[in-house]
Design a protein around this motif. Structure first.
Motif, PDB file in Angstrom:
ATOM      1  N   VAL A  53       0.833  -1.206   0.000  1.00 38.31           N
ATOM      2  CA  VAL A  53       0.000   0.000   0.000  1.00 38.31           C
ATOM      3  C   VAL A  53       0.865   1.253   0.000  1.00 38.31           C
ATOM      4  CG1 VAL A  53      -1.640   1.327   1.383  1.00 38.31           C
ATOM      5  CG2 VAL A  53      -1.997  -1.114   1.030  1.00 38.31           C
ATOM      6  N   PHE A  54       1.938   1.241   0.796  1.00 43.19           N
ATOM      7  CA  PHE A  54       2.826   2.394   0.841  1.00 43.19           C
ATOM      8  C   PHE A  54       3.470   2.645  -0.521  1.00 43.19           C
ATOM      9  CE2 PHE A  54       7.220   3.992   1.782  1.00 43.19           C
ATOM     10  CZ  PHE A  54       6.838   5.294   2.083  1.00 43.19           C
ATOM     11  N   ARG A  55       3.804   1.571  -1.220  1.00 49.04           N
ATOM     12  CA  ARG A  55       4.439   1.713  -2.543  1.00 49.04           C
ATOM     13  C   ARG A  55       3.527   2.455  -3.512  1.00 49.04           C
ATOM     14  NH1 ARG A  55       5.617  -3.312  -6.718  1.00 49.04           N
ATOM     15  NH2 ARG A  55       6.284  -2.017  -8.495  1.00 49.04           N
ATOM     16  N   PHE A  56       2.239   2.128  -3.519  1.00 53.39           N
ATOM     17  CA  PHE A  56       1.329   2.715  -4.495  1.00 53.39           C
ATOM     18  C   PHE A  56       0.678   4.008  -4.013  1.00 53.39           C
ATOM     19  CE2 PHE A  56       1.503  -1.734  -5.810  1.00 53.39           C
ATOM     20  CZ  PHE A  56       1.654  -1.607  -7.185  1.00 53.39           C
ATOM     21  N   GLU A  57       0.661   4.251  -2.705  1.00 52.17           N
ATOM     22  CA  GLU A  57      -0.067   5.399  -2.182  1.00 52.17           C
ATOM     23  C   GLU A  57       0.799   6.628  -1.924  1.00 52.17           C
ATOM     24  OE1 GLU A  57      -3.443   5.723  -1.413  1.00 52.17           O
ATOM     25  OE2 GLU A  57      -3.715   3.835  -2.497  1.00 52.17           O
ATOM     26  N   ARG A  58       2.083   6.457  -1.684  1.00 52.70           N
ATOM     27  CA  ARG A  58       2.888   7.568  -1.195  1.00 52.70           C
ATOM     28  C   ARG A  58       2.980   8.730  -2.177  1.00 52.70           C
ATOM     29  NH1 ARG A  58       8.760   4.500  -1.120  1.00 52.70           N
ATOM     30  NH2 ARG A  58       8.718   3.651  -3.249  1.00 52.70           N
ATOM     31  N   ASP A  59       2.915   8.464  -3.463  1.00 52.95           N
ATOM     32  CA  ASP A  59       3.027   9.525  -4.460  1.00 52.95           C
ATOM     33  C   ASP A  59       1.712   9.780  -5.199  1.00 52.95           C
ATOM     34  OD1 ASP A  59       5.770   9.840  -3.915  1.00 52.95           O
ATOM     35  OD2 ASP A  59       6.283   8.184  -5.270  1.00 52.95           O
TER      36      ASP A  59
END
Length: 232
Positions: free
Chosen positions: A142-148
């Motif tokens: 989730v962090f990979r796809f959500e952070r940007d």
């Protein structure tokens, strides 16, 4: 001409031999994936390539195990895929390997005729470990796809971990939520896994309590004088 399935002990020996290698490969895969996500932009290209090589090597171990188990099953490919659907999904998505631990709960249900607390305790421990590993993998994804992503509320890995804990516990505070399609797809999977893990733990704990109460009742019946009544 049909192929005769091999003796069950051969498959059992393979499963026992692969328990530790598969566990190590799962941890290595998760570690390599975590390094790429959390420190990928700050790592030299050589280290990024090394992480990718480690991930692919672990994935190769999963593929070899799947192929050997397919061969030992004596089944056709399509039938094996149908009867081992979870194993197939885990092969395609290795981050879901912790989900296979939930199978232990269902295997133990076939041994309810001789329940022991150690078995139920083991289920709860395995479920807790599965929830931790699965939650960590889900938080990374989730962090990979959500952070940007535009309008995202999950901006740090800490936000992702908090969201994962709330989702696995089926609490869902709603203070941080995924906005990308992939993030929401992961959220659906986390909800389903959270319900399954909670059900496994709750069912095992309830079964153990029933077992304890049943033994206490039997002990009281044995100690009760013949012809006596409960209120005597």
């Amino acid at each position: 001409m049909s192929v005769r399935p091999p003796d069950p002990p051969l498959r059992e020996r393979w499963d026992r031999r692969m328990e530790i290698p598969l566990a190590v490969a799962s941890l290595v895969f998760l570690a390599g994936y975590a390094v790429r996500i959390l420190a990928g932009s700050h790592l030299p290209k050589a280290w990024v390539d090394l992480c990718l090589a480690v991930i692919l090597a672990a994935w190769a171990v999963f593929g070899v195990d799947y192929a050997v188990r397919l061969r030992l099953s004596g089944q056709g490919v399509l039938r094996f895929v149908r009867t081992h659907l979870l194993d197939t999904v885990v092969l395609v998505l290795p981050l879901l390997r912790p989900v296979r631990m939930v199978n232990l709960y269902y295997r133990l249900q076939g041994r309810r005729d001789t329940p022991r607390f150690s078995l139920y305790a083991r289920v709860m421990v395995y479920a807790g470990l599965s929830a931790s590993l699965l939650g960590f993998a889900g938080a990374l994804t989730v962090f990979r796809f959500e952070r940007d992503a535009p309008g995202a509320s999950i901006l740090t890995f800490g936000d992702s971990v908090w969201w994962t804990c709330a989702t696995l516990a089926t609490v869902g505070y709603g203070d941080v939520t995924p906005v990308t399609p992939m993030g929401r797809l992961v959220a659906v999977g986390m909800m389903a896994c959270g319900l399954a893990l909670l059900g496994a733990v709750t069912g095992s704990f309830s079964s153990w309590l029933i077992q304890v109460f049943t033994r206490e009742d039997e002990r009281e019946d044995e100690q009760r004088p013949p012809g006596g009544s409960p209120g005597a």
